[in-house]
Design an enzyme around this catalytic site. Structure first.
Site, PDB file in Angstrom:
ATOM      1  CD  GLU A 116      -2.392  -1.616   2.591  1.00 38.97           C
ATOM      2  OE1 GLU A 116      -2.230  -0.848   3.551  1.00 38.97           O
ATOM      3  OE2 GLU A 116      -2.960  -2.724   2.690  1.00 38.97           O
ATOM      4  CD  GLU A 139      -3.923  -4.709   5.178  1.00 38.89           C
ATOM      5  OE1 GLU A 139      -5.056  -5.230   5.133  1.00 38.89           O
ATOM      6  OE2 GLU A 139      -3.746  -3.479   5.265  1.00 38.89           O
ATOM      7  CB  ALA A 175       3.447  -4.914  12.809  1.00 42.65           C
ATOM      8  CG  ASP A 176      -0.339  -2.026  14.797  1.00 44.43           C
ATOM      9  OD1 ASP A 176      -0.568  -1.872  15.994  1.00 44.43           O
ATOM     10  OD2 ASP A 176       0.760  -1.703  14.265  1.00 44.43           O
ATOM     11  CE1 TYR A 177      -3.287  -0.206  10.453  1.00 48.77           C
ATOM     12  CE2 TYR A 177      -2.365   0.331   8.310  1.00 48.77           C
ATOM     13  CZ  TYR A 177      -2.922   0.732   9.511  1.00 48.77           C
ATOM     14  OH  TYR A 177      -3.096   2.054   9.755  1.00 48.77           O
ATOM     15  CG  HIS A 217      -1.426   3.238  13.659  1.00 51.23           C
ATOM     16  ND1 HIS A 217      -2.749   3.258  14.028  1.00 51.23           N
ATOM     17  CD2 HIS A 217      -1.414   3.449  12.325  1.00 51.23           C
ATOM     18  CE1 HIS A 217      -3.505   3.503  12.970  1.00 51.23           C
ATOM     19  NE2 HIS A 217      -2.726   3.615  11.916  1.00 51.23           N
TER      20      HIS A 217
END
Lengths: 338, 415
Positions: free
Chosen positions: A29, A60, A84-86, A129
């Site tokens: 992205e 993702e 990383a949270d995504y 985040h």
């Protein structure tokens, strides 16, 4: 020797690999024309074209799935998950697919993909985040998990990850992008340029996955850390005056068990530090390994300093963050026990 | 001040239910089946905006008198059709034999494709042998149509020492790189966006090979289905995405996946992608639709979503008993018939086939399956698989890391 911050070092690694290997493609992205929200891919589309570096839809799961397909074709995809949270929408593709493809196909197919993802907090990112989900991936056989702590290591490890024929999760502690953050959030930011590990060669070099680094030799206690916590641990050691050996694990899977055991066998004490939440965190695995390998050498209970078992908070992030004071307290406890 | 709606009626949720349940007489009266041959065949590079009627149409070539009619009639020689009939019959014989082997305790699990043989065989025939296939677990006909040895498939199902997957996978989760068939996953739909990724790589490389993938009607609800359509559409990937609508996802009818209000082919419209809906039991129609989509992909005109309208005549798997949730007689009354029977009748009508040749062929494929199964069973069956124990640790990574070497040592010592 050029001086780079961690973002520049990561950009340089991608640049080197795009140049060297036509099979390398970089996507995610906002990574194309714009060069990524953290600028890690800045200039790469302009240099290598849209067929090598391109933007993806916000999906993702789709990013990782298509990377697996490209890997099966014979390319060497490097994807960015913006935070990383995504990464959770891609969890199934990583755990059930990328990690198991070689095994389930009897070695017929594999997915040599690298998944880059900025991790960790300290940037007022709040619960979505700031996370450090490394232990979710170290638990998955078939994946490799890497977390660098310096620009030099970031470049060498990322090149090794891209060249590796197994899927690699490459977590980048985003609080380290611009400087070796030691946890003292109330002090001025130290830039990487004052740190020796900001000297990064322009060309190709690889740091083997699975080898830890002793970043400070010492005799009284072994500190096991990775990512941002390496610098926090160094600050705590400096401030507490303990002669600690600080080991930067660099790769969590495969883990340098022999390197860890050799150090703890010598010092007899061990403090484990990570930013992720405590319960079932990677520290639990490290404690188990140290106990299995070094039980008769231990002179004190193994200590672990971690984030609390709460979501990463926004306003109270420095109360969550395991800073140098908490690490120093653990060092003190480890040294007091005889 | 806040506004409130007065006298609003109580809200109701709609829980879809199939028309017939066990004990009911099967009723397909609500199915609207257009006659064969009536649908024009657009050029394969036609703009998507001119194709939006196709997801609600039904491509049919074989009419009620077994003649091949209309613009979608494929250019297939009778000899090739006879081969297709044989591949479908071999697939069915294979299924019957492996079902029996499972019942005898020689395999832990099996999945039949009865009634859906045309989907796999005709689609394999419409593609180039070098195109890459990402199937689901009910397209064993793809492997058979590509000439992959059935002994090899049987060894995978028996999970024995002849299994090139080293006994690691659930039966029917084949992998055959040499045949251009990707490793099957037990997780539904994951292969759909992977096929898109493979096709993207092929296009990035300026290759000429395309990819195709298969999911069932139930799996269209998975995020991976939509990831596949999004990426295929955005990048105009050279891929064919197939939804085998066999009406049932284990016990859930297609309405539970969202099939009541729109066809599955119509999912393509929102993505600006070509969508075709085809009689999945009509070998000629399936071939024609697939060939159209393949030509479109090869011309860089984009991906196609094909809904193959069929009926799962068998149980979901050997672990399933469909009499618990649908009328027993439903399969026999499926208005689009049986794919083998229909192609046979067409070939007889074309004077390229006969009932006696059909009987002879049946004996031939049965004997081929029996001989292959004897051979496969000689290499072990589940419970006596003769798989090398050390192989447990291989292929987790390309090279064996230290912690797995240690675990292998421990297994060797302690069992």
């Amino acid at each position: 020797m050029p001086v780079m911050n961690m973002i520049q070092a990561i950009n340089s690694a991608l640049d080197v690999m795009l140049e060297r290997d036509d099979d390398v493609v970089v996507f995610g992205e906002d990574v194309g024309y714009f060069g990524g929200v953290f600028r890690a891919t800045a200039g790469l589309q302009q240099k290598y074209g849209r067929m090598r570096v391109f933007d993806t839809p916000i999906a993702e799961g789709g990013i990782v799935a298509t990377a697996i397909g490209m890997g099966a074709y014979g390319l060497r995809p490097v994807t960015e998950i913006q935070f990383a949270d995504y990464i959770y929408p891609a969890f199934d593709q990583l755990v059930s697919e990328a990690a198991r493809l070689r095994y389930r196909s009897g070695g017929e197919f594999w997915a040599p993909l690298t998944v880059r993802a900025p991790c960790g907090g300290g940037i007022y990112g709040g619960p979505t985040h700031s996370q450090s989900p490394e232990s979710l991936f170290t638990h998955v056989c078939g994946l490799k998990t890497v977390i660098p702590s310096t620009p030099y290591d970031a470049k060498g490890l990322l090149i090794a990850a891209i060249e590796d024929d197994d899927p690699v999760i490459f977590f980048e502690p985003k609080r380290l992008y611009n400087g070796p953050f030691d946890g003292h959030h109330d002090r001025p930011v130290t830039p990487w340029s004052k740190h020796a590990a900001s000297e990064v060669p322009d060309g190709h070099y690889a740091i083997p996955l699975g080898k830890a680094a002793v970043v400070r030799p010492g005799s009284e206690v072994t500190v096991l850390a990775y990512g941002t916590m390496v610098h926090v641990a160094l600050a705590a050691v400096h401030e507490s005056g303990v002669d600690a050996e600080v080991i930067d694990l660099r790769t969590l899977m495969p883990l340098d068990i022999d390197g860890i055991a050799a150090s703890v066998a010598r010092t007899g004490r061990c403090v484990i530090v990570h930013e992720a939440t405590r319960t079932s965190g990677f520290g639990a695995e490290l404690m188990a390994v140290v106990q299995e390998r070094c039980f008769w050498n231990l002179q004190a209970p193994i200590e672990r300093v971690t984030g609390w078992d709460v979501p990463y908070p926004h306003a109270l992030e420095w109360d969550y963050f395991p800073g140098p004071d908490r690490v120093a307290a653990a060092l003190k406890r480890a040294m007091e026990t005889s | 001040m806040n506004q409130f709606v007065n006298n609003a009626q109580a809200l109701r949720l709609h829980i879809p239910e199939p028309q017939c349940r066990p004990g009911d007489a099967p009723d397909f009266g609500a199915l609207r089946l257009p006659p064969a041959g009536g649908l024009p065949r657009p050029g394969f590079t036609a703009d998507e905006s001119t194709l939006r009627h196709l997801p609600y149409a039904l491509i049919r070539v074989l009419d009620d008198d077994d003649a091949a009619v209309g613009e979608w009639r494929p250019n297939l020689g009778l000899e090739r059709l006879c081969e297709g009939l044989r591949a479908m019959m071999l697939t069915r014989a294979f299924d019957e034999a492996m079902q029996r082997a499972q019942r005898k305790g020689k395999a832990s699990f099996f999945i039949k494709s009865t009634g859906e043989e045309a989907v796999a065989v005709a689609q394999a025939y419409a593609l180039d042998a070098r195109d890459m296939l990402f199937p689901s677990y009910r397209q064993q006909g793809l492997l058979i149509a590509r000439g992959w040895p059935i002994e090899q498939m049987m060894c995978q199902i028996l999970s024995n020492s002849g299994d090139q997957l080293k006994g690691r996978q659930l039966p029917t989760m084949y992998s055959a790189r040499e045949a251009g068939v990707f490793s099957l996953s037990g997780n539904l739909g994951t292969q759909f966006p992977q096929a898109v990724g493979w096709a993207m790589a092929s296009a990035l490389r300026g290759d000429t090979r395309i990819a195709a993938s298969w999911v069932g009607d139930g799996t269209t609800a998975e995020a991976d289905f939509h990831h596949a359509l999004t990426f295929a559409s955005v990048y105009r990937a050279p891929v064919i995405l197939n939804v085998v609508n066999n009406q049932w996802a284990i016990s859930s009818f297609a309405g539970i996946a969202g099939g009541e209000r729109a066809t599955f082919a119509a999912r393509a419209i929102g993505y600006g992608m070509a969508g075709l809906r085809v009689d999945g039991n009509d070998f000629l129609a399936v071939h024609a639709a697939t060939q159209w989509a393949a030509e479109r992909a090869r011309a860089n005109a984009g991906a196609t979503l094909i809904e193959l309208y069929t009926y799962r005549a068998a149980a979901h798997s050997t672990s399933d008993d469909p009499s618990a949730y649908r009328p027993r007689e439903e399969a026999a009354q499926w208005p689009l018939g049986d794919p083998i029977e229909r192609l046979k009748r067409h070939l007889i009508r074309c004077e390229a086939w006969s009932e006696s040749r059909q009987q002879a062929l049946q004996q031939e494929v049965d004997e081929q399956v029996r001989a292959a199964l004897r051979q496969a069973e000689s290499l072990g069956v589940i419970g006596d698989t003769r798989i090398e124990r050390d192989s447990l640790f291989d292929d987790v990574y390309k090279t064996l890391p230290a912690h797995l070497q240690a675990q292998r040592e421990q297994l060797r010592k302690e069992g």
